[in-house]
Scaffold this motif. Structure first.
Motif, PDB file in Angstrom:
ATOM      1  N   VAL A 148     -41.786 -17.953  26.750  1.00  0.00           N
ATOM      2  CA  VAL A 148     -42.041 -18.995  25.703  1.00  0.00           C
ATOM      3  C   VAL A 148     -40.969 -20.197  26.052  1.00  0.00           C
ATOM      4  CG1 VAL A 148     -41.006 -19.419  23.555  1.00  0.00           C
ATOM      5  CG2 VAL A 148     -41.110 -16.869  24.390  1.00  0.00           C
ATOM      6  N   GLY A 149     -39.785 -20.566  26.552  1.00  0.00           N
ATOM      7  CA  GLY A 149     -39.949 -21.775  27.140  1.00  0.00           C
ATOM      8  C   GLY A 149     -39.990 -23.108  27.596  1.00  0.00           C
ATOM      9  N   PHE A 150     -41.151 -22.063  28.433  1.00  0.00           N
ATOM     10  CA  PHE A 150     -42.290 -22.942  29.380  1.00  0.00           C
ATOM     11  C   PHE A 150     -43.683 -23.044  28.828  1.00  0.00           C
ATOM     12  CE2 PHE A 150     -46.905 -21.831  31.202  1.00  0.00           C
ATOM     13  CZ  PHE A 150     -46.548 -23.504  32.717  1.00  0.00           C
ATOM     14  N   LEU A 151     -44.103 -22.298  27.732  1.00  0.00           N
ATOM     15  CA  LEU A 151     -45.443 -22.764  26.786  1.00  0.00           C
ATOM     16  C   LEU A 151     -45.354 -23.628  25.819  1.00  0.00           C
ATOM     17  CD1 LEU A 151     -46.683 -19.520  26.443  1.00  0.00           C
ATOM     18  CD2 LEU A 151     -47.796 -21.506  27.332  1.00  0.00           C
ATOM     19  N   ASP A 152     -44.051 -23.808  25.155  1.00  0.00           N
ATOM     20  CA  ASP A 152     -43.028 -24.625  24.141  1.00  0.00           C
ATOM     21  C   ASP A 152     -43.233 -25.717  24.938  1.00  0.00           C
ATOM     22  OD1 ASP A 152     -40.482 -26.593  22.981  1.00  0.00           O
ATOM     23  OD2 ASP A 152     -41.646 -24.788  21.544  1.00  0.00           O
ATOM     24  N   LEU A 153     -42.504 -26.162  26.034  1.00  0.00           N
ATOM     25  CA  LEU A 153     -42.171 -28.056  26.390  1.00  0.00           C
ATOM     26  C   LEU A 153     -44.399 -27.940  26.748  1.00  0.00           C
ATOM     27  CD1 LEU A 153     -38.766 -28.507  28.309  1.00  0.00           C
ATOM     28  CD2 LEU A 153     -40.049 -29.208  25.885  1.00  0.00           C
ATOM     29  N   PHE A 154     -45.190 -26.414  27.579  1.00  0.00           N
ATOM     30  CA  PHE A 154     -45.931 -27.052  27.997  1.00  0.00           C
ATOM     31  C   PHE A 154     -46.945 -28.107  26.471  1.00  0.00           C
ATOM     32  CE2 PHE A 154     -50.482 -26.392  29.080  1.00  0.00           C
ATOM     33  CZ  PHE A 154     -50.547 -27.124  29.890  1.00  0.00           C
ATOM     34  N   GLY A 155     -46.531 -27.418  26.484  1.00  0.00           N
ATOM     35  CA  GLY A 155     -47.385 -27.713  24.655  1.00  0.00           C
ATOM     36  C   GLY A 155     -47.058 -29.284  23.974  1.00  0.00           C
ATOM     37  N   VAL A 156     -46.264 -29.132  23.884  1.00  0.00           N
ATOM     38  CA  VAL A 156     -44.984 -30.806  22.753  1.00  0.00           C
ATOM     39  C   VAL A 156     -45.440 -31.582  24.559  1.00  0.00           C
ATOM     40  CG1 VAL A 156     -43.030 -31.998  23.277  1.00  0.00           C
ATOM     41  CG2 VAL A 156     -43.211 -29.546  22.352  1.00  0.00           C
ATOM     42  N   SER A 157     -45.254 -32.275  26.249  1.00  0.00           N
ATOM     43  CA  SER A 157     -45.096 -32.508  26.489  1.00  0.00           C
ATOM     44  C   SER A 157     -46.825 -33.676  26.505  1.00  0.00           C
ATOM     45  CB  SER A 157     -44.800 -32.745  27.889  1.00  0.00           C
ATOM     46  OG  SER A 157     -45.478 -30.851  28.310  1.00  0.00           O
ATOM     47  N   MET A 158     -47.894 -32.412  26.269  1.00  0.00           N
ATOM     48  CA  MET A 158     -49.105 -33.107  26.308  1.00  0.00           C
ATOM     49  C   MET A 158     -49.298 -33.978  25.004  1.00  0.00           C
ATOM     50  SD  MET A 158     -51.260 -29.201  26.603  1.00  0.00           S
ATOM     51  CE  MET A 158     -52.740 -30.267  26.154  1.00  0.00           C
ATOM     52  N   VAL A 159     -48.744 -33.892  24.558  1.00  0.00           N
ATOM     53  CA  VAL A 159     -49.031 -34.730  23.268  1.00  0.00           C
ATOM     54  C   VAL A 159     -48.056 -35.933  22.617  1.00  0.00           C
ATOM     55  CG1 VAL A 159     -48.908 -34.701  20.934  1.00  0.00           C
ATOM     56  CG2 VAL A 159     -49.849 -32.904  21.868  1.00  0.00           C
ATOM     57  N   VAL A 160     -46.744 -35.617  23.608  1.00  0.00           N
ATOM     58  CA  VAL A 160     -45.922 -36.616  23.004  1.00  0.00           C
ATOM     59  C   VAL A 160     -45.702 -37.765  23.589  1.00  0.00           C
ATOM     60  CG1 VAL A 160     -43.494 -37.100  23.044  1.00  0.00           C
ATOM     61  CG2 VAL A 160     -44.169 -35.120  22.094  1.00  0.00           C
ATOM     62  N   PHE A 185     -33.786 -20.849  32.468  1.00  0.00           N
ATOM     63  CA  PHE A 185     -34.740 -21.325  31.177  1.00  0.00           C
ATOM     64  C   PHE A 185     -34.974 -22.586  30.687  1.00  0.00           C
ATOM     65  CE2 PHE A 185     -34.999 -22.635  26.971  1.00  0.00           C
ATOM     66  CZ  PHE A 185     -35.862 -21.328  26.137  1.00  0.00           C
ATOM     67  N   ASN A 186     -34.005 -23.477  31.031  1.00  0.00           N
ATOM     68  CA  ASN A 186     -34.484 -24.912  31.138  1.00  0.00           C
ATOM     69  C   ASN A 186     -35.226 -25.283  32.398  1.00  0.00           C
ATOM     70  OD1 ASN A 186     -32.294 -25.326  29.173  1.00  0.00           O
ATOM     71  ND2 ASN A 186     -30.668 -26.144  30.495  1.00  0.00           N
ATOM     72  N   ALA A 187     -35.487 -24.497  33.472  1.00  0.00           N
ATOM     73  CA  ALA A 187     -36.318 -25.019  34.777  1.00  0.00           C
ATOM     74  C   ALA A 187     -37.371 -24.020  33.971  1.00  0.00           C
ATOM     75  CB  ALA A 187     -35.693 -24.190  36.170  1.00  0.00           C
ATOM     76  N   ALA A 188     -37.508 -22.685  33.720  1.00  0.00           N
ATOM     77  CA  ALA A 188     -38.742 -23.302  33.075  1.00  0.00           C
ATOM     78  C   ALA A 188     -39.594 -23.146  32.442  1.00  0.00           C
ATOM     79  CB  ALA A 188     -39.116 -21.835  32.704  1.00  0.00           C
ATOM     80  N   SER A 189     -38.375 -24.385  31.463  1.00  0.00           N
ATOM     81  CA  SER A 189     -38.988 -25.167  30.067  1.00  0.00           C
ATOM     82  C   SER A 189     -39.539 -26.896  31.079  1.00  0.00           C
ATOM     83  CB  SER A 189     -37.698 -25.486  29.196  1.00  0.00           C
ATOM     84  OG  SER A 189     -37.819 -24.135  28.443  1.00  0.00           O
ATOM     85  N   SER A 190     -38.428 -27.257  32.421  1.00  0.00           N
ATOM     86  CA  SER A 190     -39.118 -28.299  32.767  1.00  0.00           C
ATOM     87  C   SER A 190     -40.232 -28.048  33.633  1.00  0.00           C
ATOM     88  CB  SER A 190     -38.104 -28.468  33.795  1.00  0.00           C
ATOM     89  OG  SER A 190     -36.656 -28.381  32.585  1.00  0.00           O
ATOM     90  N   VAL A 191     -40.969 -26.497  33.452  1.00  0.00           N
ATOM     91  CA  VAL A 191     -42.171 -26.652  33.962  1.00  0.00           C
ATOM     92  C   VAL A 191     -43.514 -26.918  33.489  1.00  0.00           C
ATOM     93  CG1 VAL A 191     -43.369 -25.228  35.203  1.00  0.00           C
ATOM     94  CG2 VAL A 191     -41.038 -24.899  36.111  1.00  0.00           C
ATOM     95  N   GLY A 192     -42.716 -26.567  32.454  1.00  0.00           N
ATOM     96  CA  GLY A 192     -44.120 -26.935  31.030  1.00  0.00           C
ATOM     97  C   GLY A 192     -44.202 -28.647  31.276  1.00  0.00           C
ATOM     98  N   PHE A 193     -42.830 -28.976  31.508  1.00  0.00           N
ATOM     99  CA  PHE A 193     -42.864 -30.640  31.137  1.00  0.00           C
ATOM    100  C   PHE A 193     -43.298 -31.434  31.898  1.00  0.00           C
ATOM    101  CE2 PHE A 193     -41.057 -34.654  30.539  1.00  0.00           C
ATOM    102  CZ  PHE A 193     -41.117 -34.985  29.647  1.00  0.00           C
ATOM    103  N   ILE A 194     -43.520 -30.460  33.756  1.00  0.00           N
ATOM    104  CA  ILE A 194     -44.676 -31.195  34.683  1.00  0.00           C
ATOM    105  C   ILE A 194     -45.997 -31.532  34.347  1.00  0.00           C
ATOM    106  CG2 ILE A 194     -44.736 -30.911  36.838  1.00  0.00           C
ATOM    107  CD1 ILE A 194     -41.971 -29.935  36.943  1.00  0.00           C
ATOM    108  N   LEU A 195     -46.701 -30.035  33.461  1.00  0.00           N
ATOM    109  CA  LEU A 195     -47.937 -29.838  33.902  1.00  0.00           C
ATOM    110  C   LEU A 195     -48.222 -30.762  32.709  1.00  0.00           C
ATOM    111  CD1 LEU A 195     -48.131 -26.644  34.232  1.00  0.00           C
ATOM    112  CD2 LEU A 195     -48.163 -28.171  36.415  1.00  0.00           C
ATOM    113  N   GLY A 196     -47.409 -30.287  31.701  1.00  0.00           N
ATOM    114  CA  GLY A 196     -48.085 -31.121  30.367  1.00  0.00           C
ATOM    115  C   GLY A 196     -48.247 -32.224  30.603  1.00  0.00           C
TER     116      GLY A 196
END
Length: 458
Positions: free
Chosen positions: A36-48, A156-167
């Motif tokens: 959930v954390g990964f998908l959240d930041l992946f989506g947001v970091s694509m747009v912001v 959890f932060n690490a999983a979210s950060s992976v999304g922020f890397i790819l987004g």
């Protein structure tokens, strides 16, 4: 030390077949929250990263763009505490689903924003309900013991950060096409809908059943015992939450929210929240003009800055995975670890300000990824430890509101500081970080025993 809690659960799953009544169900639950954390930041970091360019393409002035940018922080300021407290009252499941789906609506509207007015309107539902990560962290706090919380939060932060890397990479690629911003916004909304489906399919009932069975048994480790105990209590009240709290009068829910907020306001956590505010503003100032400053100071292109930010995010993932050994090295003294990481952050921002070559910027970004990741996890753990687990959603909501104040103030301070020098915002960040360090040193006796001051009963 024995292997981590999640690893122990996985071993038990392999030995016991993963059936009901096994702690493996809880391990799967935690891993789903990582997704959930990964998908959240992946989506947001694509747009912001694309939003400033898009609003300027719509004809907005720098002032209007700044006001709309601060609008998000204003709404987060007032909504974070209430939504976090609301999740304590109605339960994590329904509050998490509501936040995800309404955030998806906001990004869908963003994909239709052909005027500045529509762009501003699209930020309203996101500003009010974009609290997915806070509620997920509150849920994790409900599941794990205080000793294991930094480890699980770090993962959890690490999983979210992976999304922020790819987004940002995916978003930047899509932005190259005609109408790329609109496509990216629609994809982000779709990712949030996917996240909502994942939350809906989480094994909530399986969790309740397994913990009713296991609560009668003696746990072999603190994580399993605390997790089974907490979720056993939750299973006993889950039907009441579903049938009563969520559907009761909104006015009753508001009254309960205000009562919890009053309890937080009357507590002695002011120094923790002040440190969070100062360090948040300092880090926001550091990143506020990062791309522009690199171009003016070293003549590098924005693409290089994007790669450098993705590189830092990747190192943040590594830092999250190393939190377990680091906290053990500090003997689980979160306050001391927070003090040291904040000091390190201050020194690294100072190195960036005084950098004469681009390699010094890369060096500071490398270690800053570690210090900020550790500091972010430590401040959350200290809030929950000092405040108690009775109102974890409320505590995280208040902390998010404090950060939102920083999001409002940081763009204004950054704009003023940039009038003097490209290094103005990070220089101001160094001063704020120093104030936070002084406050932590002045109150270190209070938290000598790792947050011994507990929040009064509400």
């Amino acid at each position: 030390r024995r292997p981590g809690a999640a690893a122990r659960m996985e071993e038990e799953e392999e030995e016991g077949g993963g059936g009901r009544g096994s702690p493996a169900a809880s391990a799967r639950f935690v891993r789903c929250l990582y997704a959930v954390g990964f998908l959240d930041l992946f989506g947001v970091s694509m747009v912001v990263p694309l939003m400033n360019l898009h609003i300027k393409s719509l004809g907005a002035s720098h002032t209007v763009a700044g006001i709309i940018g601060s609008l998000y922080g204003v709404m987060q300021l007032f909504s974070s505490t209430f939504v976090g407290c609301w999740s304590d009252i109605v339960g994590r499941r329904y509050s998490l689903l509501a936040c995800i789906l309404l955030s998806a609506l906001g990004y869908f509207l963003l994909g239709n924003s052909t005027t500045v007015f529509l762009f501003a309107i699209s930020r309203v539902p996101v500003g009010i309900f974009k609290h997915t990560l806070s509620i997920s962290k509150a849920l994790l706090s409900d599941l794990v013991s205080e000793r294991d919380r930094p480890l699980v939060m770090g993962r959890f932060n690490a999983a979210s950060s992976v999304g922020f890397i790819l987004g940002p990479v995916v978003g930047g690629y899509l932005a190259e096409f005609e109408g790329g911003f609109y496509q990216t916004s629609f994809i982000c909304a779709s990712i949030f809908l996917l996240n909502g489906g994942l939350v809906w399919m989480l094994p909530w009932s399986e969790e309740n059943t397994s913990n009713r069975d296991h609560y009668q048994e003696k746990g072999t480790n603190s994580f399993s015992t605390k997790l089974n105990h907490d979720l056993h209590l939750k299973s006993a009240t889950s039907r009441a939450v579903t049938n009563s709290s969520f559907f009761q009068s909104p006015w009753i829910q508001v009254a309960a929210v205000l009562k919890k907020i009053k309890g937080i306001a009357c507590s002695s956590l002011w120094d923790v929240f002040l440190v969070r505010f100062l360090m948040s503003v300092a880090i926001l100032l550091y990143y506020s003009n990062f791309t522009l400053a690199l171009e003016e100071r070293f003549g590098v292109k924005p693409l290089f800055a994007g790669y450098l930010m993705s590189y830092s995010s990747a190192l943040g993932v590594v830092a999250g995975c190393l939190l377990g050994p680091i906290t053990r090295l500090y003997q689980h003294n979160t306050y001391r670890l927070l003090l040291h990481s904040s000091t390190f952050t201050c020194l690294l921002i100072l190195l960036y300000v005084s950098a004469l070559r681009i390699w010094m910027v890369i060096l500071s970004s490398t270690f800053l990824a570690f210090s900020t990741t550790i500091g972010r996890t430590c401040i959350i753990d200290l809030e929950l430890t000092a405040g108690g687990n009775e109102a974890s959603g409320t505590l995280l909501g208040v902390g998010q509101s404090v950060t939102s104040v920083g999001r409002i103030i940081a763009p204004l301070l950054s704009g003023i500081a940039q009038e003097f020098s490209p290094c103005g915002p990070p220089s101001l960040a160094v001063g704020l970080a120093l104030v936070a360090i002084v406050i932590m040193n002045a109150n270190k006796q209070k938290y000598r025993s790792h947050g011994s001051v507990k929040l009064k009963n509400q």
